[in-house]
Motif scaffolding. Structure first.
Motif, PDB file in Angstrom:
ATOM      1  N   ARG A   7      36.042  31.492  41.549  1.00 39.25           N
ATOM      2  CA  ARG A   7      36.217  32.549  40.558  1.00 39.25           C
ATOM      3  C   ARG A   7      37.401  33.437  40.938  1.00 39.25           C
ATOM      4  O   ARG A   7      37.216  34.565  41.401  1.00 39.25           O
ATOM      5  CB  ARG A   7      34.952  33.383  40.423  1.00 39.25           C
ATOM      6  N   PRO A   8      38.626  32.949  40.741  1.00 35.74           N
ATOM      7  CA  PRO A   8      39.794  33.748  41.134  1.00 35.74           C
ATOM      8  C   PRO A   8      40.078  34.875  40.134  1.00 35.74           C
ATOM      9  O   PRO A   8      39.661  34.832  38.973  1.00 35.74           O
ATOM     10  CB  PRO A   8      40.924  32.724  41.123  1.00 35.74           C
ATOM     11  N   VAL A   9      40.816  35.871  40.599  1.00 35.91           N
ATOM     12  CA  VAL A   9      41.274  36.958  39.732  1.00 35.91           C
ATOM     13  C   VAL A   9      42.478  36.455  38.960  1.00 35.91           C
ATOM     14  O   VAL A   9      43.400  35.870  39.540  1.00 35.91           O
ATOM     15  CB  VAL A   9      41.663  38.194  40.580  1.00 35.91           C
ATOM     16  N   VAL A  10      42.481  36.654  37.627  1.00 37.22           N
ATOM     17  CA  VAL A  10      43.610  36.235  36.797  1.00 37.22           C
ATOM     18  C   VAL A  10      44.137  37.438  36.024  1.00 37.22           C
ATOM     19  O   VAL A  10      43.399  38.370  35.724  1.00 37.22           O
ATOM     20  CB  VAL A  10      43.232  35.107  35.808  1.00 37.22           C
ATOM     21  N   LYS A  11      45.416  37.413  35.721  1.00 34.85           N
ATOM     22  CA  LYS A  11      46.062  38.483  34.976  1.00 34.85           C
ATOM     23  C   LYS A  11      46.334  37.975  33.568  1.00 34.85           C
ATOM     24  O   LYS A  11      46.967  36.928  33.391  1.00 34.85           O
ATOM     25  CB  LYS A  11      47.356  38.864  35.689  1.00 34.85           C
ATOM     26  N   LEU A  12      45.863  38.711  32.560  1.00 29.98           N
ATOM     27  CA  LEU A  12      46.085  38.357  31.165  1.00 29.98           C
ATOM     28  C   LEU A  12      47.200  39.233  30.618  1.00 29.98           C
ATOM     29  O   LEU A  12      47.132  40.461  30.704  1.00 29.98           O
ATOM     30  CB  LEU A  12      44.813  38.572  30.345  1.00 29.98           C
ATOM     31  N   THR A  13      48.234  38.616  30.031  1.00 27.37           N
ATOM     32  CA  THR A  13      49.385  39.332  29.511  1.00 27.37           C
ATOM     33  C   THR A  13      49.435  39.204  27.994  1.00 27.37           C
ATOM     34  O   THR A  13      49.185  38.134  27.447  1.00 27.37           O
ATOM     35  CB  THR A  13      50.684  38.769  30.116  1.00 27.37           C
ATOM     36  N   SER A  14      49.762  40.287  27.322  1.00 27.51           N
ATOM     37  CA  SER A  14      49.810  40.321  25.862  1.00 27.51           C
ATOM     38  C   SER A  14      50.898  39.402  25.322  1.00 27.51           C
ATOM     39  O   SER A  14      52.012  39.356  25.855  1.00 27.51           O
ATOM     40  CB  SER A  14      50.062  41.747  25.389  1.00 27.51           C
ATOM     41  N   THR A  15      50.586  38.691  24.226  1.00 29.18           N
ATOM     42  CA  THR A  15      51.585  37.836  23.582  1.00 29.18           C
ATOM     43  C   THR A  15      52.439  38.634  22.603  1.00 29.18           C
ATOM     44  O   THR A  15      53.401  38.106  22.057  1.00 29.18           O
ATOM     45  CB  THR A  15      50.909  36.676  22.832  1.00 29.18           C
ATOM     46  N   ALA A  16      52.092  39.916  22.378  1.00 27.09           N
ATOM     47  CA  ALA A  16      52.879  40.756  21.482  1.00 27.09           C
ATOM     48  C   ALA A  16      54.169  41.231  22.141  1.00 27.09           C
ATOM     49  O   ALA A  16      55.023  41.819  21.472  1.00 27.09           O
ATOM     50  CB  ALA A  16      52.052  41.960  21.034  1.00 27.09           C
ATOM     51  N   GLY A  17      54.305  41.010  23.452  1.00 30.08           N
ATOM     52  CA  GLY A  17      55.524  41.387  24.145  1.00 30.08           C
ATOM     53  C   GLY A  17      55.595  42.867  24.498  1.00 30.08           C
ATOM     54  O   GLY A  17      56.676  43.389  24.733  1.00 30.08           O
ATOM     55  N   THR A  18      54.447  43.531  24.552  1.00 30.49           N
ATOM     56  CA  THR A  18      54.427  44.961  24.860  1.00 30.49           C
ATOM     57  C   THR A  18      54.316  45.236  26.350  1.00 30.49           C
ATOM     58  O   THR A  18      54.477  46.374  26.773  1.00 30.49           O
ATOM     59  CB  THR A  18      53.249  45.640  24.145  1.00 30.49           C
ATOM     60  N   GLY A  19      53.990  44.233  27.152  1.00 27.98           N
ATOM     61  CA  GLY A  19      53.862  44.415  28.585  1.00 27.98           C
ATOM     62  C   GLY A  19      52.493  44.862  29.039  1.00 27.98           C
ATOM     63  O   GLY A  19      52.297  45.160  30.204  1.00 27.98           O
ATOM     64  N   VAL A  20      51.519  44.912  28.132  1.00 29.44           N
ATOM     65  CA  VAL A  20      50.153  45.328  28.479  1.00 29.44           C
ATOM     66  C   VAL A  20      49.448  44.163  29.158  1.00 29.44           C
ATOM     67  O   VAL A  20      49.584  43.016  28.739  1.00 29.44           O
ATOM     68  CB  VAL A  20      49.376  45.767  27.224  1.00 29.44           C
ATOM     69  N   THR A  21      48.690  44.466  30.228  1.00 31.15           N
ATOM     70  CA  THR A  21      47.963  43.426  30.945  1.00 31.15           C
ATOM     71  C   THR A  21      46.516  43.837  31.150  1.00 31.15           C
ATOM     72  O   THR A  21      46.192  45.027  31.196  1.00 31.15           O
ATOM     73  CB  THR A  21      48.590  43.144  32.325  1.00 31.15           C
ATOM     74  N   TYR A  22      45.647  42.855  31.258  1.00 29.85           N
ATOM     75  CA  TYR A  22      44.257  43.023  31.654  1.00 29.85           C
ATOM     76  C   TYR A  22      44.047  42.170  32.893  1.00 29.85           C
ATOM     77  O   TYR A  22      44.707  41.149  33.064  1.00 29.85           O
ATOM     78  CB  TYR A  22      43.294  42.527  30.565  1.00 29.85           C
ATOM     79  N   VAL A  23      43.099  42.566  33.750  1.00 29.43           N
ATOM     80  CA  VAL A  23      42.763  41.792  34.939  1.00 29.43           C
ATOM     81  C   VAL A  23      41.292  41.413  34.839  1.00 29.43           C
ATOM     82  O   VAL A  23      40.449  42.244  34.542  1.00 29.43           O
ATOM     83  CB  VAL A  23      43.017  42.600  36.224  1.00 29.43           C
ATOM     84  N   THR A  24      40.974  40.134  35.048  1.00 28.13           N
ATOM     85  CA  THR A  24      39.607  39.650  34.956  1.00 28.13           C
ATOM     86  C   THR A  24      39.411  38.500  35.931  1.00 28.13           C
ATOM     87  O   THR A  24      40.342  38.081  36.611  1.00 28.13           O
ATOM     88  CB  THR A  24      39.284  39.218  33.512  1.00 28.13           C
ATOM     89  N   ARG A  25      38.202  37.985  35.998  1.00 27.41           N
ATOM     90  CA  ARG A  25      37.897  36.803  36.803  1.00 27.41           C
ATOM     91  C   ARG A  25      37.494  35.675  35.872  1.00 27.41           C
ATOM     92  O   ARG A  25      36.980  35.917  34.784  1.00 27.41           O
ATOM     93  CB  ARG A  25      36.733  37.089  37.762  1.00 27.41           C
ATOM     94  N   LYS A  26      37.741  34.456  36.299  1.00 28.66           N
ATOM     95  CA  LYS A  26      37.310  33.311  35.505  1.00 28.66           C
ATOM     96  C   LYS A  26      36.725  32.255  36.424  1.00 28.66           C
ATOM     97  O   LYS A  26      37.062  32.186  37.618  1.00 28.66           O
ATOM     98  CB  LYS A  26      38.449  32.732  34.682  1.00 28.66           C
ATOM     99  N   ASN A  27      35.853  31.437  35.891  1.00 32.63           N
ATOM    100  CA  ASN A  27      35.256  30.343  36.640  1.00 32.63           C
ATOM    101  C   ASN A  27      36.183  29.142  36.519  1.00 32.63           C
ATOM    102  O   ASN A  27      36.336  28.572  35.439  1.00 32.63           O
ATOM    103  CB  ASN A  27      33.866  30.021  36.093  1.00 32.63           C
TER     104      ASN A  27
END
Length: 54
Positions: A7-27
């Motif tokens: 379950r690594p930590v992954v960074k989600l980046t917006s496709t709108a090109g605004t530079g906003v990111t979320y951080v979550t875990r995934k299996n």
């Protein structure tokens, strides 16, 4: 207790090109492909797709 490598930590980046990111875990075992989620982008003011960045 140590964190699992399944379950690594992954960074989600917006496709709108605004530079906003979320951080979550995934299996990694259940979801080996890149994660794509629709989340709120406060800069764009709308829900957009966020893609996993590696």
């Amino acid at each position: 207790m140590a964190r699992s490598t399944a379950r690594p930590v992954v960074k989600l980046t917006s496709t709108a090109g605004t530079g906003v990111t979320y951080v979550t875990r995934k299996n990694r075992l259940n979801d080996p492909d890149r994660l794509v989620l629709r989340k709120y982008d406060p800069v764009a003011g709308a829900h957009v797709e966020f893609r996993e960045e590696r």
